[in-house]
Design a protein around this motif. Structure first.
Motif, PDB file in Angstrom:
ATOM      1  N   GLY A 180      46.791  31.007  33.308  1.00  0.00           N
ATOM      2  CA  GLY A 180      45.894  30.160  32.046  1.00  0.00           C
ATOM      3  C   GLY A 180      45.547  29.510  32.122  1.00  0.00           C
ATOM      4  O   GLY A 180      44.508  29.381  31.054  1.00  0.00           O
ATOM      5  N   LEU A 251      63.154  34.693  29.523  1.00  0.00           N
ATOM      6  CA  LEU A 251      61.327  34.106  29.377  1.00  0.00           C
ATOM      7  C   LEU A 251      61.256  33.988  30.243  1.00  0.00           C
ATOM      8  O   LEU A 251      59.688  33.809  30.210  1.00  0.00           O
ATOM      9  N   PRO A 256      58.314  37.675  31.738  1.00  0.00           N
ATOM     10  CA  PRO A 256      56.830  37.423  32.748  1.00  0.00           C
ATOM     11  C   PRO A 256      56.881  38.412  33.801  1.00  0.00           C
ATOM     12  O   PRO A 256      55.657  38.936  34.327  1.00  0.00           O
ATOM     13  N   LEU A 259      55.258  41.320  31.760  1.00  0.00           N
ATOM     14  CA  LEU A 259      53.669  40.690  31.859  1.00  0.00           C
ATOM     15  C   LEU A 259      52.855  40.809  33.495  1.00  0.00           C
ATOM     16  O   LEU A 259      52.015  41.223  33.143  1.00  0.00           O
ATOM     17  N   SER A 272      45.364  37.854  26.529  1.00  0.00           N
ATOM     18  CA  SER A 272      46.910  36.861  25.299  1.00  0.00           C
ATOM     19  C   SER A 272      47.860  37.682  26.328  1.00  0.00           C
ATOM     20  O   SER A 272      48.606  36.624  26.208  1.00  0.00           O
ATOM     21  N   LEU A 273      47.706  38.246  27.051  1.00  0.00           N
ATOM     22  CA  LEU A 273      48.992  38.546  28.369  1.00  0.00           C
ATOM     23  C   LEU A 273      48.889  37.985  29.469  1.00  0.00           C
ATOM     24  O   LEU A 273      50.138  37.329  29.497  1.00  0.00           O
ATOM     25  N   VAL A 275      47.823  34.663  29.465  1.00  0.00           N
ATOM     26  CA  VAL A 275      48.175  33.145  28.606  1.00  0.00           C
ATOM     27  C   VAL A 275      49.880  33.299  28.018  1.00  0.00           C
ATOM     28  O   VAL A 275      50.255  32.347  28.912  1.00  0.00           O
ATOM     29  N   THR A 276      50.636  34.336  27.910  1.00  0.00           N
ATOM     30  CA  THR A 276      51.401  34.388  27.327  1.00  0.00           C
ATOM     31  C   THR A 276      52.876  34.488  28.824  1.00  0.00           C
ATOM     32  O   THR A 276      53.834  33.493  28.605  1.00  0.00           O
ATOM     33  N   SER A 277      52.737  35.380  29.317  1.00  0.00           N
ATOM     34  CA  SER A 277      52.957  35.107  31.201  1.00  0.00           C
ATOM     35  C   SER A 277      53.032  33.879  31.740  1.00  0.00           C
ATOM     36  O   SER A 277      54.218  33.179  31.773  1.00  0.00           O
ATOM     37  N   ALA A 279      52.949  30.548  29.965  1.00  0.00           N
ATOM     38  CA  ALA A 279      53.722  30.244  28.843  1.00  0.00           C
ATOM     39  C   ALA A 279      55.028  30.253  29.486  1.00  0.00           C
ATOM     40  O   ALA A 279      55.824  29.340  29.093  1.00  0.00           O
ATOM     41  N   CYS A 280      55.309  31.476  29.451  1.00  0.00           N
ATOM     42  CA  CYS A 280      56.941  32.525  29.436  1.00  0.00           C
ATOM     43  C   CYS A 280      57.230  31.408  31.077  1.00  0.00           C
ATOM     44  O   CYS A 280      58.627  30.857  30.811  1.00  0.00           O
TER      45      CYS A 280
END
Length: 301
Positions: A180, A251, A256, A259, A272-273, A275-277, A279-280
């Motif tokens: 991230g 989650l 993740p 992702l 975006s993938l 950062v989302t991974s 965060a999850c």
């Protein structure tokens, strides 16, 4: 006895130590030709590496320092904090506190050296600092897993698979934090191949974490202790069942893992993938610790 402060301490301490371990290993693996060859052997690296390690260690230090502060606040009094470091009796929490403090020190020195705020250091000194920081971080990670298991008053936690679950979660959260921070720093195109490897190893660790969770639950429900079985039911079917299944399992593991596979298999890397991974993974890691602590104290202590 076990408030949300302790949950935050376990989560932030494990995550920060995991990130320090990952960054230190990455530092050890930086090719020698990426450093300058000056007569005094002083360190000079390109802005990309300064940004990678500068941002990464900044995020790791925030997590580590916040975790230690949560521990101190939970202890409540200055004399208890002092006793933590001066007590002649060696216990898990004392070892962990020292490991976290030395991890903070190592991460701070590394951040200053990688960003060139400390001038004149040698590559050898930096490599040695990476090794020492990695060792202290590994001790801190293991400690966060052993702390709960060592408490005999909570039957649910007296399970050999609990430390494995915490250790793997700390490693995954650490990799998520590094992923991230790197992508938020805009380094996806520069270190795409490195971050794809991070995604691969993160996916592997997440898979092992999920397996550890399954084995932990299997041993819990096959226990001869009624208290352990009741605690297990509270964990998966109790008041926090939504946090456990939607927060941790879905989650923190399933999403993740998918992702990470996409990040590893597709080029170029999509920020975006990543950062989302990240965060999850972080959200799932916190919820796993929260649910385990709450289920344990429900029938223990």
């Amino acid at each position: 006895m076990f408030s949300e402060l302790v949950v935050c301490y376990l989560f932030l301490g494990g995550t920060g130590a995991g990130a320090c371990l990952v960054l230190s290993v990455m530092g050890i693996l930086v090719p020698r030709d990426r450093f300058s060859k000056s007569p005094v052997r002083s360190i000079f690296v390109s802005w990309e590496y300064r940004k990678l390690f500068g941002f990464g260690f900044a995020f790791a230090l925030v997590a580590l320092v916040a975790g230690v502060l949560f521990l101190f606040v939970d202890l409540g009094r200055a004399d208890r904090v002092l006793l933590l470091f001066t007590s002649p009796k060696v216990v898990h929490i004392t070892i962990g506190a020292y490991a976290l403090i030395f991890s903070i020190l190592g991460a701070t020195l590394q951040a200053l050296m990688w960003t060139q705020m400390i001038q004149g250091g040698s590559v050898f000194v930096l490599r040695l600092l990476c090794v020492l920081t990695a060792l202290f971080s590994l001790v801190a990670i293991v400690y966060t897993g052993l702390l709960l298991q060592s408490l005999r008053s909570v039957p649910l936690w007296h399970n050999i698979w609990l430390p494995a679950l915490f250790i793997l979660s700390s490693l995954s959260c650490g990799m998520g934090l590094v992923m991230g921070s790197s992508l938020l720093a805009g380094l996806g195109s520069v270190f795409g191949s490195v971050l794809r490897r991070v995604a691969f190893f993160d996916g592997l660790v997440i898979a092992l974490e999920g397996l550890s969770a399954v084995v932990f639950l299997a041993t819990t429900f096959s226990s001869a202790s009624e208290t352990v079985v009741l605690s297990g039911r509270e964990l998966v079917l109790g008041s926090n069942l939504g946090l456990f299944w939607a927060g941790f399992v879905l989650l923190g593991l399933v999403v993740p893992l998918d992702l990470d596979y996409q990040l590893y298999s597709r080029q170029p890397i999509r920020p975006s993938l990543g950062v989302t991974s990240a965060a999850c993974v972080l959200a799932g890691g916190f919820m796993m610790r929260y649910c385990l602590v709450q289920a344990g104290v429900h029938f223990g202590i």
